[in-house]
Design an enzyme around this catalytic site. Structure first.
Site, short mmCIF file in Angstrom:
data_model
loop_
_atom_site.label_atom_id
_atom_site.label_comp_id
_atom_site.label_asym_id
_atom_site.label_seq_id
_atom_site.Cartn_x
_atom_site.Cartn_y
_atom_site.Cartn_z
N ASP A 197 -37.49 18.36 -4.70
CA ASP A 197 -37.47 17.74 -3.37
C ASP A 197 -38.14 18.68 -2.36
O ASP A 197 -37.64 18.88 -1.24
CB ASP A 197 -36.06 17.37 -2.93
CG ASP A 197 -36.03 16.47 -1.69
OD1 ASP A 197 -37.10 15.97 -1.30
OD2 ASP A 197 -34.93 16.30 -1.11
N HIS B 6 -42.93 16.41 -1.56
CA HIS B 6 -43.48 15.89 -0.32
C HIS B 6 -44.66 16.77 0.08
O HIS B 6 -44.48 17.95 0.38
CB HIS B 6 -42.43 15.90 0.78
CG HIS B 6 -41.24 15.05 0.49
ND1 HIS B 6 -41.17 13.72 0.81
CD2 HIS B 6 -40.06 15.35 -0.14
CE1 HIS B 6 -40.00 13.22 0.43
NE2 HIS B 6 -39.30 14.19 -0.16
N ASN C 26 -31.05 16.87 3.10
CA ASN C 26 -30.47 15.55 2.86
C ASN C 26 -30.80 15.10 1.44
O ASN C 26 -31.98 14.93 1.12
CB ASN C 26 -31.02 14.55 3.87
CG ASN C 26 -30.28 13.22 3.82
OD1 ASN C 26 -29.21 13.14 3.24
ND2 ASN C 26 -30.86 12.20 4.42
N HIS D 106 -32.23 13.28 -6.25
CA HIS D 106 -31.38 14.37 -5.70
C HIS D 106 -29.88 14.03 -5.64
O HIS D 106 -29.27 13.98 -4.57
CB HIS D 106 -31.88 14.83 -4.35
CG HIS D 106 -32.30 13.76 -3.38
ND1 HIS D 106 -31.55 12.63 -3.10
CD2 HIS D 106 -33.40 13.65 -2.60
CE1 HIS D 106 -32.17 11.89 -2.20
NE2 HIS D 106 -33.30 12.50 -1.89
N ARG E 61 -46.87 15.69 2.59
CA ARG E 61 -47.06 15.43 4.03
C ARG E 61 -48.48 14.99 4.43
O ARG E 61 -48.82 15.03 5.62
CB ARG E 61 -46.70 16.68 4.84
CG ARG E 61 -45.39 17.35 4.50
CD ARG E 61 -44.20 16.44 4.70
NE ARG E 61 -42.95 17.18 4.69
CZ ARG E 61 -41.75 16.62 4.59
NH1 ARG E 61 -41.65 15.30 4.44
NH2 ARG E 61 -40.65 17.34 4.60
N PHE F 244 -34.28 17.84 8.44
CA PHE F 244 -33.67 17.99 7.12
C PHE F 244 -34.72 18.51 6.14
O PHE F 244 -35.88 18.10 6.18
CB PHE F 244 -33.18 16.63 6.60
CG PHE F 244 -31.94 16.10 7.27
CD1 PHE F 244 -30.69 16.54 6.88
CD2 PHE F 244 -32.03 15.14 8.27
CE1 PHE F 244 -29.54 16.04 7.47
CE2 PHE F 244 -30.89 14.63 8.87
CZ PHE F 244 -29.64 15.07 8.47
N GLY F 245 -34.31 19.38 5.20
CA GLY F 245 -35.17 19.71 4.08
C GLY F 245 -35.61 21.15 3.99
O GLY F 245 -35.69 21.86 5.00
N HIS G 18 -40.51 14.99 -7.76
CA HIS G 18 -40.06 14.73 -6.38
C HIS G 18 -40.60 15.79 -5.44
O HIS G 18 -39.97 16.82 -5.20
CB HIS G 18 -38.52 14.73 -6.34
CG HIS G 18 -37.95 14.17 -5.08
ND1 HIS G 18 -36.78 13.45 -5.06
CD2 HIS G 18 -38.37 14.22 -3.79
CE1 HIS G 18 -36.51 13.09 -3.81
NE2 HIS G 18 -37.47 13.55 -3.03
#
Length: 422
Positions: free
Chosen positions: A299, A56, A272, A226, A58, A317-318, A54
């Site tokens: 995440d 990101h 989140n 998550h 981008r 968020f994050g 998991h």
């Protein structure tokens, strides 16, 4: 090409690792004397490369936050050799064309193995599932609308049937939008104290309950992203007992932080799902310990400094996590005596590799030469200036931890190396 890594601990024994043709040829002592390259591990511990299902990156469309290159280099810095990349980029990976573009980008720019998710539905929010068959054939590792809960039960049901037919995992960000109410942190006394809008835990657990019933009916491999609430842990536990093909992941920040630790309107504490109550956090730990939760996933969610500056009401968020995950988990779970190193490796390498059918997770002869060397006795302070990620948004800055990455090899090639390993 023959590479010898000497003076490393493998299963608590000081040994050498011989790498040839991108694979682990042998592990032991007296492995010969003719090598193209010799790396002195200086007593570091060799582990199978970590696996994160998991992340990101981008890229494309949001590269001011992160790129495939910077995200993958950050992964290698954290000891990860295989990652699964989420599809919520711009454009969203929701068509065979976009998937092909993304696969090419990953292949071209990533220094680690970067597997690609495809979206469940168009733009992550439409009701009709995407072309699962063609994207599965092209190499999509699984399907997810991460960042959005699937609001329509029929959409999820149809998606599950397609994923089951193709033997692909269906990965769910469980969140009922009608129960969010503009929340920026967990609903409860702490949110009230800080004057911040709260997100009900029911937004997660109620949609999860729906999905588990659908998963039981379809037989799909349903994976919960998550997980964050005690009710969700109990739902997964009961579903497993009833034979539902469900797996779950938990992020380090949900294991180590809770809303009682939010002392002010701190943008670095906004993620989140949000940090839940101490009771939720303890349930997550118990669920990980008893096998209800199968793995740890970061995440990893980089943002620009501007996007994480200001009130929790307004910021993104994050948080980033791929460069700190191992050291935080090692310090809190292994160094503390809660579990042994083998268990942590199972959570962060073997289980995610096995569950997502990845050729990773084992430091054994004949396996791919994906491994990392960790100095488990090296205590250091987490410093954003050391991050290779573009994102510096972490609530763990300044925390002292053990377990520093010294070297990461992917297919026998150096993906990360610090100055102490030569």
């Amino acid at each position: 090409m023959k590479t010898l890594i000497k003076n490393v601990y493998v299963d608590n024994q000081l040994q050498s690792i011989l790498i040839e043709d991108n694979k682990i040829k042998a592990i032991g002592t007296n492995l010969g004397d003719k090598f193209n390259q010799v790396i002195d591990g200086n007593g570091a511990t060799a582990l199978p490369g970590l696996v994160d299902v998991h992340v990101h990156f981008r890229d494309p469309g949001l590269t001011y936050k992160e790129t495939t290159e910077t995200g993958s280099k950050a992964s290698a810095h954290g000891g990860f050799t295989s990652v699964c990349v989420m599809p919520n980029v711009k454009p969203v990976v929701d068509t065979p064309h976009e998937l092909q573009e993304q696969l090419s980008l990953n292949q071209r720019e990533s220094v680690v193995h970067a597997y690609q998710y495809a979206a469940i539905s168009k733009q992550l929010i439409a009701y009709k599932p995407t072309d699962f068959t063609q994207m599965a054939e092209m190499g999509a590792i699984a399907f997810t609308n991460d960042g959005h809960g699937v609001q329509n039960a029929e959409t999820m049901y149809l998606a599950m049937k397609e994923a089951k037919k193709l033997n692909k995992p269906l990965v769910a960000h469980v969140e009922d939008d009608s129960l969010i109410n503009g929340g920026v942190m967990n609903a409860g006394a702490k949110a009230d104290e800080l004057g911040l809008p709260g997100m009900s835990p029911l937004s997660e657990s109620s949609q999860l309950a729906r999905d588990l019933l659908l998963a039981k009916d379809t037989g799909v491999h349903y994976h919960v992203a998550h997980i964050s609430t005690k009710e969700s842990v109990e739902l997964v536990r009961m579903a497993k007992q009833r034979g539902v093909n469900v797996t779950a992941e938990v992020s380090p920040h949900h294991l180590l932080l809770d809303d009682s630790m939010i002392e002010s309107d701190n943008p670095m504490m906004k993620m989140n799902p949000p940090l839940r109550s101490p009771e939720d956090r303890h349930a997550l730990i118990a669920g990980l310990m008893d096998g209800t939760i199968d793995m740890v996933a970061t995440d990893h969610a980089p943002h620009s400094e501007k996007e994480k500056s200001g009130s929790m009401k307004d910021v993104a968020f994050g948080i980033v996590g791929i460069e700190t995950a191992f050291s935080l988990m090692y310090t809190s779970f292994v160094k503390s005596g809660l579990v042994n190193l083998k268990t942590l490796v199972k959570w962060m390498s073997k289980n995610p590799a096995d569950i997502f059918h990845l050729p990773a997770g084992r430091l054994e002869e004949g396996q791919p030469a994906d491994l990392t060397l960790m100095d488990l006795d090296d205590e250091y302070e987490i410093d954003a200036n050391d991050f290779l990620s573009k994102g510096k948004n972490s609530p763990f800055i300044g925390q002292k931890v053990y377990g520093k990455t010294k070297l990461t090899l992917v297919d026998g090639n150096v993906a990360y190396q610090d100055g102490s390993v030569e």
